[in-house]
Design a protein around this motif. Structure first.
Motif, PDB file in Angstrom:
ATOM      1  N   ILE A   1       0.843  -1.207   0.000  1.00  0.00           N
ATOM      2  CA  ILE A   1       0.000   0.000   0.000  1.00  0.00           C
ATOM      3  C   ILE A   1       0.877   1.255   0.000  1.00  0.00           C
ATOM      4  N   ILE A   2       1.930   1.243   0.828  1.00  0.00           N
ATOM      5  CA  ILE A   2       2.815   2.406   0.911  1.00  0.00           C
ATOM      6  C   ILE A   2       3.528   2.635  -0.423  1.00  0.00           C
ATOM      7  N   VAL A   3       3.971   1.560  -1.075  1.00  0.00           N
ATOM      8  CA  VAL A   3       4.646   1.685  -2.372  1.00  0.00           C
ATOM      9  C   VAL A   3       3.689   2.267  -3.417  1.00  0.00           C
ATOM     10  N   VAL A   4       2.448   1.806  -3.418  1.00  0.00           N
ATOM     11  CA  VAL A   4       1.454   2.329  -4.361  1.00  0.00           C
ATOM     12  C   VAL A   4       1.204   3.818  -4.097  1.00  0.00           C
ATOM     13  N   LEU A   5       1.079   4.196  -2.813  1.00  0.00           N
ATOM     14  CA  LEU A   5       0.877   5.611  -2.469  1.00  0.00           C
ATOM     15  C   LEU A   5       2.076   6.456  -2.901  1.00  0.00           C
ATOM     16  N   ALA A   6       3.280   5.917  -2.703  1.00  0.00           N
ATOM     17  CA  ALA A   6       4.486   6.634  -3.136  1.00  0.00           C
ATOM     18  C   ALA A   6       4.479   6.823  -4.652  1.00  0.00           C
ATOM     19  N   SER A   7       4.028   5.811  -5.372  1.00  0.00           N
ATOM     20  CA  SER A   7       3.948   5.908  -6.832  1.00  0.00           C
ATOM     21  C   SER A   7       2.925   6.955  -7.260  1.00  0.00           C
ATOM     22  N   ILE A   8       1.803   7.012  -6.552  1.00  0.00           N
ATOM     23  CA  ILE A   8       0.767   8.018  -6.865  1.00  0.00           C
ATOM     24  C   ILE A   8       1.309   9.427  -6.646  1.00  0.00           C
ATOM     25  N   LEU A   9       2.133   9.596  -5.589  1.00  0.00           N
ATOM     26  CA  LEU A   9       2.707  10.912  -5.298  1.00  0.00           C
ATOM     27  C   LEU A   9       3.610  11.413  -6.422  1.00  0.00           C
ATOM     28  N   THR A  10       4.161  10.498  -7.210  1.00  0.00           N
ATOM     29  CA  THR A  10       5.027  10.927  -8.318  1.00  0.00           C
ATOM     30  C   THR A  10       4.228  11.624  -9.424  1.00  0.00           C
ATOM     31  N   TYR A  11       2.887  11.472  -9.412  1.00  0.00           N
ATOM     32  CA  TYR A  11       2.022  12.187 -10.341  1.00  0.00           C
ATOM     33  C   TYR A  11       1.609  13.548  -9.766  1.00  0.00           C
ATOM     34  N   ILE A  12       1.610  13.658  -8.446  1.00  0.00           N
ATOM     35  CA  ILE A  12       1.077  14.850  -7.773  1.00  0.00           C
ATOM     36  C   ILE A  12       2.167  15.869  -7.459  1.00  0.00           C
ATOM     37  N   ILE A  13       3.270  15.398  -6.903  1.00  0.00           N
ATOM     38  CA  ILE A  13       4.365  16.291  -6.490  1.00  0.00           C
ATOM     39  C   ILE A  13       5.239  16.612  -7.711  1.00  0.00           C
ATOM     40  N   PRO A  14       5.521  17.895  -7.941  1.00  0.00           N
ATOM     41  CA  PRO A  14       6.371  18.252  -9.092  1.00  0.00           C
ATOM     42  C   PRO A  14       7.760  17.630  -8.963  1.00  0.00           C
ATOM     43  N   ALA A  15       8.277  17.125 -10.066  1.00  0.00           N
ATOM     44  CA  ALA A  15       9.616  16.538 -10.053  1.00  0.00           C
ATOM     45  C   ALA A  15      10.651  17.653  -9.941  1.00  0.00           C
ATOM     46  N   GLY A  16      11.734  17.361  -9.249  1.00  0.00           N
ATOM     47  CA  GLY A  16      12.787  18.367  -9.087  1.00  0.00           C
ATOM     48  C   GLY A  16      14.066  17.737  -8.588  1.00  0.00           C
ATOM     49  N   GLU A  17      15.158  18.465  -8.740  1.00  0.00           N
ATOM     50  CA  GLU A  17      16.461  17.947  -8.319  1.00  0.00           C
ATOM     51  C   GLU A  17      17.341  19.079  -7.807  1.00  0.00           C
ATOM     52  N   PHE A  18      18.218  18.738  -6.878  1.00  0.00           N
ATOM     53  CA  PHE A  18      19.300  19.626  -6.479  1.00  0.00           C
ATOM     54  C   PHE A  18      20.529  19.281  -7.311  1.00  0.00           C
ATOM     55  N   ASP A  19      21.378  20.281  -7.531  1.00  0.00           N
ATOM     56  CA  ASP A  19      22.692  19.990  -8.105  1.00  0.00           C
ATOM     57  C   ASP A  19      23.568  19.442  -6.992  1.00  0.00           C
ATOM     58  N   ARG A  20      24.321  18.413  -7.296  1.00  0.00           N
ATOM     59  CA  ARG A  20      25.194  17.799  -6.306  1.00  0.00           C
ATOM     60  C   ARG A  20      26.640  17.825  -6.799  1.00  0.00           C
ATOM     61  N   VAL A  21      27.537  18.083  -5.863  1.00  0.00           N
ATOM     62  CA  VAL A  21      28.960  18.115  -6.189  1.00  0.00           C
ATOM     63  C   VAL A  21      29.714  17.267  -5.180  1.00  0.00           C
ATOM     64  N   GLU A  22      30.907  16.879  -5.568  1.00  0.00           N
ATOM     65  CA  GLU A  22      31.733  16.080  -4.655  1.00  0.00           C
ATOM     66  C   GLU A  22      32.548  17.003  -3.772  1.00  0.00           C
ATOM     67  N   ASP A  23      32.460  16.777  -2.450  1.00  0.00           N
ATOM     68  CA  ASP A  23      33.256  17.533  -1.491  1.00  0.00           C
ATOM     69  C   ASP A  23      34.708  17.072  -1.621  1.00  0.00           C
ATOM     70  N   PRO A  24      35.639  17.985  -1.997  1.00  0.00           N
ATOM     71  CA  PRO A  24      37.033  17.561  -2.192  1.00  0.00           C
ATOM     72  C   PRO A  24      37.708  17.081  -0.915  1.00  0.00           C
ATOM     73  N   THR A  25      37.197  17.525   0.243  1.00  0.00           N
ATOM     74  CA  THR A  25      37.808  17.134   1.520  1.00  0.00           C
ATOM     75  C   THR A  25      37.413  15.723   1.918  1.00  0.00           C
ATOM     76  N   THR A  26      36.094  15.437   1.838  1.00  0.00           N
ATOM     77  CA  THR A  26      35.590  14.149   2.316  1.00  0.00           C
ATOM     78  C   THR A  26      35.330  13.151   1.198  1.00  0.00           C
TER      79      THR A  26
END
Length: 482
Positions: free
Chosen positions: A38-63
């Motif tokens: 049920i939770i997986v199905v609800l999560a799948s439904i949310l992919t239709y409702i919540i706008p898709a988006g992403e952050f830019d990610r970079v590698e920390d040179p220290t860690t």
């Protein structure tokens, strides 16, 4: 006349019982597979409702870690999870959790071999006799012991291999499987959450927040003590209730089945072969701690260690190669259901990742915090981290995703970076005890045989207590500008 009255009263009683039974069935949690589906199905439904988006990610040179760039969130093209893709999510989840699933099978088989040597029976009976009427002290002692592993080397899944021993000990004292599971699992997570020197939550978060590593330890030490006391009282009260009346056990059906098979019986006589097995186990545990702390051992290395411990223990006990193989298979079979649950639970974050909405959820929650009244912004930040923990269950993963947002956000609204780290570590930690997206929780339940729905019934009051304690410490930290 009396006969008619009696018949009517009986009919009313039957109707009343039927109503109670119907209500009980209505509010009864479904099987864990159904719940996760049920939770997986609800999560799948949310992919239709919540706008898709992403952050830019970079590698920390220290860690060398991948971190989120500040103010880099952007919407991307919607890529919802189709209904026909849902079955594939479970396959992907099983595949991504394959290392933990394999670990569960190996550890289950290895400990079945060790159990078959009889070493646990003799030693636990000996300990029980030595404790006398102070046997309840076993609970806080175990909590403290495993909390040390949690707050130093970030022990989580590593302690799972000791669950069969803890349950056998708890049962020998008149308690149940949940008590044994709690002594290890809650103790370990209390240490992990308080994070005095935990490299996986506090260490990563402080590095990202540009704070001195492990600074501010004094407040985390106080939190550790408070959580240990709270957990000890909670588990002791439950354990004593079960001992007085075994029917009060949340896993009563499980305990009835275990009565003849798993309870410790026999004399306290420890034979020479038991000493060799015990030396093997203790040497293996010491090697485990050393490997995790100094060599970065994880699932594969630990699994190899435990299968070696099992085989060597079996040979010392004179079981013979064929008997060792039979015991290993028996132990692995007993953990099959739990191992599958771990993979099925992993399908939840897979759905959110494939639908490209995890970053959207994080960004949205962060924006909500800003509009809270100033007096409760820090609590809002804490509760936001708690919600995010459902989607990103990894401590270091959540730190990498949210600390680059929390640190500058705190600067903006007057929350110190040390307090920001505290909101992260407590928000990340408490719900690991109950969220089904946590593969570690599912692995421990698999090792113990305790059904997820039974665990929820036991743990939810303690989780609420922990969250309340966390909120209080977060407010205190904000007031004193920690």
């Amino acid at each position: 006349m009396d006969e008619k009255k009696s018949t009517k009263e009986n009919e009313q009683t039957d109707q009343s019982n039927q109503k109670k039974y119907s209500l009980k069935r209505l509010f009864k949690l479904p099987h864990v597979f159904v719940l996760l589906f049920i939770i997986v199905v609800l999560a799948s439904i949310l992919t239709y409702i919540i706008p898709a988006g992403e952050f830019d990610r970079v590698e920390d040179p220290t860690t060398g870690r991948t971190i989120v760039q500040q103010d880099s969130y952007q919407q991307v093209e919607q890529d919802p999870v189709g209904i026909v893709e849902v079955p594939g999510l479970f396959i992907t989840g099983l595949n991504e959790a394959s290392d933990i699933i394999l670990f569960i099978f190996v550890v289950g088989g290895a400990f079945q071999i060790i159990t078959a040597t009889g070493v646990f029976d003799s030693i636990i009976r000996k300990i029980t006799n030595m404790l006398g009427n102070k046997e309840v002290l076993i609970i806080p002692l175990f909590l403290i012991l495993f909390s040390i592993g949690g707050f130093t080397i970030g022990m989580t899944v590593e302690g799972m291999a000791l669950i069969p021993l803890a349950i056998a000990l708890a049962r020998s004292l008149g308690y149940d499987a949940i008590t044994g599971l709690s002594m290890v699992f809650i103790g370990m997570y209390v240490g992990f959450i308080s994070g005095l020197m935990n490299p996986f939550n506090v260490g990563v978060a402080q590095q990202i927040a540009e704070l001195p590593i492990y600074s501010g330890m004094w407040l985390r030490a106080i939190i550790l003590v408070v959580l240990l006391i709270t957990a000890s009282i909670y588990i002791i009260r439950y354990a004593n209730k079960v001992k007085r009346d075994p029917s009060k056990s949340i896993v009563r059906e499980m305990e009835l089945k275990a009565d003849t098979k798993d309870r410790v019986v026999g004399s306290t006589q420890i034979q020479m072969r038991h000493y060799f097995v015990l030396i093997t186990i203790l040497s293996g545990i010491c090697l485990l701690v050393w490997g995790v702390a100094n060599r970065g051992w994880y699932i594969d290395d630990i699994a190899a260690l435990f299968i070696t411990m099992g085989v060597v223990s079996g040979l010392f006990a004179g079981l013979g190669p064929s008997r060792i193989a039979e015991e290993f298979i028996e132990g692995a079979k007993a953990f099959a259901l739990g191992a599958l649950i771990v993979g099925v639970a992993r399908a939840i974050p897979v759905a959110l990742e494939e639908g490209l909405i995890i970053d959207s959820v994080i960004n949205g929650l962060a924006n909500i915090v800003v509009v809270f009244p100033e007096s409760i912004q820090v609590v809002g930040l804490f509760l936001t981290q708690t919600i995010i923990n459902f989607f990103i269950n990894s401590g270091s993963g959540q730190a990498a995703a949210t600390m680059p947002i929390i640190a500058p956000l705190g600067d903006l609204i007057g929350i110190t970076r040390q307090t920001g780290v505290l909101t992260f570590q407590l928000g990340d930690g408490f719900t690991n005890l109950i969220f089904p997206t946590g593969t570690t929780l599912m692995a421990y339940l698999a090792a113990s045989g305790v059904p997820y729905e039974k665990w929820i019934k036991f743990i939810w009051p303690l989780v609420l207590m922990f969250i309340a304690i966390g909120a209080i410490f977060i407010v205190i930290a904000d007031i004193i500008q920690y």
